[in-house]
Enzyme design. Structure first.
Site, mmCIF file in Angstrom:
data_model
loop_
_atom_site.group_PDB
_atom_site.id
_atom_site.type_symbol
_atom_site.label_atom_id
_atom_site.label_comp_id
_atom_site.label_asym_id
_atom_site.label_seq_id
_atom_site.Cartn_x
_atom_site.Cartn_y
_atom_site.Cartn_z
ATOM 1 N N SER A 1 -1.991 -2.391 -0.996
ATOM 2 C CA SER A 1 -1.859 -3.807 -0.732
ATOM 3 C C SER A 1 -2.652 -4.633 -1.732
ATOM 4 C CB SER A 1 -2.284 -4.073 0.716
ATOM 5 O OG SER A 1 -1.766 -5.281 1.165
ATOM 6 N N ASP B 1 8.836 -1.339 3.364
ATOM 7 C CA ASP B 1 7.910 -2.473 3.352
ATOM 8 C C ASP B 1 8.595 -3.706 2.778
ATOM 9 O OD1 ASP B 1 5.562 -3.998 3.414
ATOM 10 O OD2 ASP B 1 4.915 -3.281 1.443
ATOM 11 N N HIS C 1 4.620 -0.371 4.728
ATOM 12 C CA HIS C 1 3.491 -0.817 3.909
ATOM 13 C C HIS C 1 2.382 0.231 3.876
ATOM 14 C CE1 HIS C 1 1.238 -3.970 1.886
ATOM 15 N NE2 HIS C 1 0.230 -3.797 2.709
#
Length: 553
Positions: free
Chosen positions: A276, A467, A529
């Protein structure tokens, strides 16, 4: 959990577990919750905003027009700005710790080089830093009871910063296995969520008890989980941090002092991994480490999972991913998809201005405009931004099970066993998120650091293909477009099937991979994710093979 058109969606891009809707407003009782012993706290809380005001005189007419435009389109996005409050804490006495390593002592170690000249053993400014270490009793927590563990704090005494870490030895052969630093994103999310929700030795069940994880990344590596920047997780400070570069020097100091205290790990291969917003952190942290030619950190590679690294390229792929071009059914209708197409040009123009100047005055409006125009439509559906296949659960972080992690870590006996010094644990601190956004850090071009890394170490960019927020389309696109010495050869390389090779599921397709020179990209099938959460077996498979050097020179 719903987006208002007048709010700034600052929690929308690149948090490992940040909520997809985060209204920019002052937390309730924020002043009451600050640490009263910090005399300059009021000033430090508003530091990013004050720095913005200082630059006001430098505004060009064009930049003023951009701010006017953003204010008109999203009226209220800049209302009620508040920057991070300090966490209540009680520092434990030095007698609590098994080891305290003084940076000033390490700084003063001199050795003779090959030319007979005296030089410092390791580079960097370390005199302001100390590292506190406590051996964790695994039996008291029930987490990998046969594995050696340490926890503690890196103290920056000059800037009142205290970063918490938790170290787990490898389950296999810690005397020879590599060491990995794991970083969650946000900015502002604790890496202990990665520990208990993704790739650590245990998860936390409904009964708030640890559950053994057979797919933990410490199966064949020793892992350091670090809560950074300050005021994240168990870390704390009386000051605020608002940009990635400031955290890089902290991480270098922590690793240098840790490997000095535990030299048995310093000669082993070392890797940095994260997801991320770690797409910002890792290029910066690795560059800081490599800038010190005299170091005790044997950095061999970096791994970035579903990261935000090149916004100019990646924001182009929100519409395709939301509208059915990423391998999953469309979440948005055709009219909304067309509106996102119409907004893309202006968004990219703003991001380009941010890239050109790297000033908060251009980078902040780019974040506001692009997040509202390209992420907002998806968020208003209530679908999980971290997994296009699922609705956002009734939780501020879209995953209700994360509450188990927070409940576990807030238990007094757990905090005591770890030596935690704050009064509570939170998975994510959204004040930190605001700080980074209003410093302009969000949209800055951290991909520009990657070519320098590729000259020295291998880089893996991997992405779970379900994601939305940091999707595989955008990550593949920026790696394909990256200008570096091996660009032409990499661009000409095709994706190949990625299969399990070494267990009972041998031959099972888990994704696709392309690799040339020091750059590798992976698409992981069925991963959101957080790939280790959704696909634990596939996650450990590619991780072990990467650490083993399969795709590296």
């Amino acid at each position: 959990m719903r987006v208002l058109s007048t709010t700034l969606l600052i929690g929308a891009a690149a948090a490992a577990v940040s909520p997809p809707q985060q209204v920019l407003q002052a937390p309730e009782e924020a002043v009451e919750n600050t640490h009263k012993s910090s005399p300059s706290l009021a000033e430090s809380l508003s530091q990013p905003l004050r720095e913005l005001k200082e630059e006001l005189k430098l505004l060009t007419n064009e930049v003023e027009e951009v701010w006017e435009e953003v204010s008109n389109i999203f009226p209220g996005a800049l209302d009620n700005i508040f920057f991070s409050s300090a966490k209540k804490h009680t520092r434990r006495p030095d007698s609590h710790w098994d080891h305290i390593i003084r940076g000033s002592d390490v700084q003063n170690i001199w050795v003779e080089n090959e030319n007979g000249e005296k030089e410092r053993e390791v580079g960097g400014r370390l005199e302001a830093f100390d590292l506190r270490v406590k051996a964790v009793d695994p039996s008291s927590l029930g987490i990998d009871p046969d594995v050696k563990q340490y926890s503690g704090y890196l103290d920056d005494n000059e800037n009142d910063k205290h970063l918490f870490y938790w170290f787990f030895e490898s389950r296999n052969d810690p005397k020879t296995d590599p060491v990995v630093l794991w970083l969650n994103g946000g900015p502002g999310c604790s890496s202990l969520t990665g520990l208990f929700f993704e790739l650590g030795p245990s998860s936390i069940g409904k009964n708030i008890k640890p559950i053994y994880n057979p797919y933990s990344w410490n199966s064949n590596t020793s892992v350091i989980f670090l809560d950074q920047p300050v005021n994240v997780g168990f870390s704390y400070s009386g000051n605020s941090v608002s940009e990635t570069s400031a955290a890089a020097k902290d991480v270098y100091a922590l690793l240098t002092l840790f490997f000095k205290q535990f030299p048995e790990y310093s000669s082993q291969d070392f890797h940095i991994a994260g997801e991320s917003y770690a797409g910002h952190y890792i290029p910066s942290f690795a560059s800081e480490i490599l800038s010190h030619k005299k170091r005790n950190i044997n950095l061999k590679s970096v791994l970035i999972g579903n990261g935000l690294t090149d916004g100019l390229t990646q924001y182009e792929y929100y519409r395709p991913m939301a509208c059915g071009d990423g391998g999953y059914p469309a979440v948005l209708d055709e009219t909304t998809c067309r509106s996102m197409d119409n907004a893309l040009g202006r968004c990219q123009s703003m991001i380009q201005s941010c890239y050109d100047s790297e000033s908060a005055w251009t980078c902040v409006p780019a974040s506001i405009y692009c997040n509202n125009a390209l992420l907002g439509p998806y968020q208003r559906t209530g679908q999980n931004v971290y997994d296009v296949r699922k609705p956002c659960e009734d939780s501020s972080l879209c995953y209700a099970d994360l509450e188990y992690v927070s409940t576990y870590l807030n238990q007094a006996e757990v905090m005591k066993a770890l030596g935690a010094e704050v009064d509570s644990f939170d998975s994510c601190n959204f004040d930190i998120n605001r700080n980074f956004l209003f410093k302009g850090d969000w949209m800055k071009p951290f991909h520009k650091l990657v070519p320098g890394l590729l000259e020295e170490i291998p880089v893996l960019i991997y992405a779970g293909d379900a994601d939305f927020i940091c999707n595989w389309l955008g990550n593949k696109a920026w790696t394909d477009a990256l200008e570096w010495a091996g660009h032409e050869e990499y661009a000409a390389t095709e994706l190949e099937d990625l299969e399990i090779v070494d267990n009972k599921h041998k031959g099972k397709k888990i994704g696709q991979v392309k690799s040339s020179g020091n750059l590798t990209f992976m698409r992981l099938f069925g991963g959101g994710h957080m790939v280790p959460y959704d696909q634990p077996e596939a996650s450990l498979e590619f991780f072990n093979r990467w650490i083993g050097g399969e795709w590296t020179k």
